[in-house]
Write a protein that holds these residues in place. Structure first.
Motif, PDB file in Angstrom:
ATOM      1  N   SER A   1      -8.065  71.141  49.566  1.00  0.00           N
ATOM      2  CA  SER A   1      -9.003  71.606  48.518  1.00  0.00           C
ATOM      3  C   SER A   1      -9.002  73.085  48.533  1.00  0.00           C
ATOM      4  CB  SER A   1     -10.292  70.695  48.621  1.00  0.00           C
ATOM      5  OG  SER A   1     -11.042  70.804  47.572  1.00  0.00           O
ATOM      6  N   SER A   2     -10.331  73.127  48.479  1.00  0.00           N
ATOM      7  CA  SER A   2     -10.652  74.829  48.291  1.00  0.00           C
ATOM      8  C   SER A   2     -12.130  75.000  48.207  1.00  0.00           C
ATOM      9  CB  SER A   2      -9.815  75.543  46.774  1.00  0.00           C
ATOM     10  OG  SER A   2     -10.470  76.941  46.708  1.00  0.00           O
ATOM     11  N   VAL A   3     -12.347  76.146  48.926  1.00  0.00           N
ATOM     12  CA  VAL A   3     -13.860  76.573  48.577  1.00  0.00           C
ATOM     13  C   VAL A   3     -14.300  76.584  47.386  1.00  0.00           C
ATOM     14  CG1 VAL A   3     -13.501  78.965  48.460  1.00  0.00           C
ATOM     15  CG2 VAL A   3     -15.596  78.531  49.520  1.00  0.00           C
ATOM     16  N   VAL A   4     -13.480  76.948  46.406  1.00  0.00           N
ATOM     17  CA  VAL A   4     -14.067  77.030  44.903  1.00  0.00           C
ATOM     18  C   VAL A   4     -14.454  75.429  44.421  1.00  0.00           C
ATOM     19  CG1 VAL A   4     -12.405  78.608  44.320  1.00  0.00           C
ATOM     20  CG2 VAL A   4     -11.880  76.427  43.880  1.00  0.00           C
ATOM     21  N   ALA A   5     -14.225  74.440  45.012  1.00  0.00           N
ATOM     22  CA  ALA A   5     -14.550  73.114  44.467  1.00  0.00           C
ATOM     23  C   ALA A   5     -16.082  72.943  44.947  1.00  0.00           C
ATOM     24  CB  ALA A   5     -13.671  71.993  45.238  1.00  0.00           C
ATOM     25  N   HIS A   6     -16.559  73.430  45.919  1.00  0.00           N
ATOM     26  CA  HIS A   6     -17.934  73.305  46.300  1.00  0.00           C
ATOM     27  C   HIS A   6     -18.984  74.460  46.234  1.00  0.00           C
ATOM     28  CE1 HIS A   6     -17.419  74.885  50.376  1.00  0.00           C
ATOM     29  NE2 HIS A   6     -16.189  73.993  50.482  1.00  0.00           N
ATOM     30  N   SER A   7     -18.300  75.607  45.855  1.00  0.00           N
ATOM     31  CA  SER A   7     -19.021  76.887  45.636  1.00  0.00           C
ATOM     32  C   SER A   7     -18.937  77.280  44.326  1.00  0.00           C
ATOM     33  CB  SER A   7     -18.964  77.869  46.642  1.00  0.00           C
ATOM     34  OG  SER A   7     -19.272  77.562  48.051  1.00  0.00           O
ATOM     35  N   GLY A   8     -19.717  77.597  43.422  1.00  0.00           N
ATOM     36  CA  GLY A   8     -19.458  78.355  42.178  1.00  0.00           C
ATOM     37  C   GLY A   8     -18.944  79.722  42.198  1.00  0.00           C
ATOM     38  N   PHE A   9     -17.592  79.690  41.563  1.00  0.00           N
ATOM     39  CA  PHE A   9     -17.047  81.066  41.295  1.00  0.00           C
ATOM     40  C   PHE A   9     -16.620  81.083  39.849  1.00  0.00           C
ATOM     41  CE2 PHE A   9     -16.371  80.326  45.617  1.00  0.00           C
ATOM     42  CZ  PHE A   9     -16.295  81.802  46.157  1.00  0.00           C
ATOM     43  N   PRO A  10     -16.894  82.245  39.198  1.00  0.00           N
ATOM     44  CA  PRO A  10     -16.837  82.283  37.596  1.00  0.00           C
ATOM     45  C   PRO A  10     -15.540  82.192  37.260  1.00  0.00           C
ATOM     46  CG  PRO A  10     -17.566  84.525  38.673  1.00  0.00           C
ATOM     47  CD  PRO A  10     -17.663  83.251  39.769  1.00  0.00           C
ATOM     48  N   ASN A  11     -15.031  81.475  36.162  1.00  0.00           N
ATOM     49  CA  ASN A  11     -13.474  81.616  35.579  1.00  0.00           C
ATOM     50  C   ASN A  11     -12.606  80.550  36.595  1.00  0.00           C
ATOM     51  OD1 ASN A  11     -14.149  83.572  33.751  1.00  0.00           O
ATOM     52  ND2 ASN A  11     -13.871  85.153  35.440  1.00  0.00           N
ATOM     53  N   HIS A  12     -13.198  79.719  37.149  1.00  0.00           N
ATOM     54  CA  HIS A  12     -12.545  78.724  38.126  1.00  0.00           C
ATOM     55  C   HIS A  12     -12.725  77.177  37.673  1.00  0.00           C
ATOM     56  CE1 HIS A  12     -12.106  82.227  40.903  1.00  0.00           C
ATOM     57  NE2 HIS A  12     -11.323  81.467  41.539  1.00  0.00           N
ATOM     58  N   GLU A  13     -13.113  76.987  36.387  1.00  0.00           N
ATOM     59  CA  GLU A  13     -13.286  75.810  35.898  1.00  0.00           C
ATOM     60  C   GLU A  13     -12.458  74.954  36.263  1.00  0.00           C
ATOM     61  OE1 GLU A  13     -16.110  78.209  33.309  1.00  0.00           O
ATOM     62  OE2 GLU A  13     -14.242  78.521  34.498  1.00  0.00           O
ATOM     63  N   ALA A  14     -11.065  75.006  36.071  1.00  0.00           N
ATOM     64  CA  ALA A  14     -10.137  74.280  35.770  1.00  0.00           C
ATOM     65  C   ALA A  14      -9.421  73.814  37.282  1.00  0.00           C
ATOM     66  CB  ALA A  14      -8.716  74.554  35.174  1.00  0.00           C
ATOM     67  N   ILE A  15      -9.301  74.863  38.200  1.00  0.00           N
ATOM     68  CA  ILE A  15      -8.882  74.701  39.442  1.00  0.00           C
ATOM     69  C   ILE A  15      -9.998  74.016  40.283  1.00  0.00           C
ATOM     70  CG2 ILE A  15      -9.408  77.003  40.005  1.00  0.00           C
ATOM     71  CD1 ILE A  15      -6.438  74.783  41.524  1.00  0.00           C
ATOM     72  N   ALA A  16     -11.131  74.473  40.156  1.00  0.00           N
ATOM     73  CA  ALA A  16     -12.211  73.908  40.754  1.00  0.00           C
ATOM     74  C   ALA A  16     -12.410  72.231  40.649  1.00  0.00           C
ATOM     75  CB  ALA A  16     -13.673  74.405  40.445  1.00  0.00           C
TER      76      ALA A  16
END
Length: 236
Positions: free
Chosen positions: A133-148
């Protein structure tokens, strides 16, 4: 142990293959790039089988795992080191891009986890799978909606599968790395200034290395982690 590595020619996949190879495991290497697979296999001292296939082809995934079992015996481990990245705000993301991220990440995980577990159930042997998975799945990063969303789906798939098959001694875990050096991510630290900014986002003050991820995966595949399942391990 007989261990399947998908995405084997990526930065993490190659590092993991060398790590597990040095430990004496037999490897089944799977990726799209046949030339890169040949080069990786040639650099390893231990026996391995390689399959150059489209990881989104569920039938091909099932077929190569079956062939690997026939050649090596029980498939003890699966490391699904497959991923992608897309940086776009939601209102700029097309439906096709959204579907592509879900398919590359969660779709490919399903394609390999299902036959891996099926073979273990049929053979009544214990097994361990690790998905990425990735850190972006559980921490909000802008412009990551699809990959998160896609990486979040991978973690959810693993957690449910872990619950389903725990009593069969089939474990399923997840690693969720932060930014890690690879060909896919190099644009995020392409200049000294960019690397300094990326490093500053992490309390430890550096970017992740492929070995950081590979060592965690190797641990989760091993019997040293025999009482761990259904977990997402953050590497950030």
């Amino acid at each position: 142990m007989n261990i399947v590595i998908t995405g084997a020619t990526g930065a993490v996949g190659q590092t993991l293959a060398r790590t597990l190879g040095a430990q004496g495991h037999q490897l089944i290497l799977i990726a799209r790039d046949e030339a890169a697979l040949e080069a990786l296999a040639g650099s390893l001292q231990n026996p391995c089988i390689k399959f150059a296939i489209d990881l989104l082809d569920a039938e091909a995934a099932e077929k190569c795992l079956q062939q690997a079992k026939e050649a090596f015996g029980n498939l003890d481990g699966l490391a699904h080191c497959v991923g992608s990245t897309l940086l776009k705000a939601l209102h700029q993301t097309s439906a096709a891009e959204w579907r592509e991220q879900m398919e590359i990440n969660c779709g490919s995980a399903f394609n390999f986890l299902k036959p891996f577990i099926t073979l273990a159930l049929r053979g009544k042997y214990p097994a361990s799978a690790v998905l990425c998975s990735s850190v972006v799945a559980h921490s909000g990063f802008p412009n990551h909606e699809a990959i998160a969303s896609a990486k979040g789906a991978v973690a959810a798939l693993a957690q449910s599968a872990a619950a389903t098959y725990a009593d069969k001694k089939i474990r399923v875990n997840v690693v969720a790395p932060g930014l890690t050096r690879s060909r896919m991510t190099q644009r995020f630290y392409a200049t000294p200034e960019a690397e300094a900014r990326a490093s500053a986002m992490n309390p430890m003050g550096r970017i992740g290395e492929p070995d950081d991820v590979a060592q965690a995966i190797a641990f989760l595949l091993s019997t040293q982690s025999s009482f761990i399942t259904g977990q997402t391990i953050a590497l950030d």
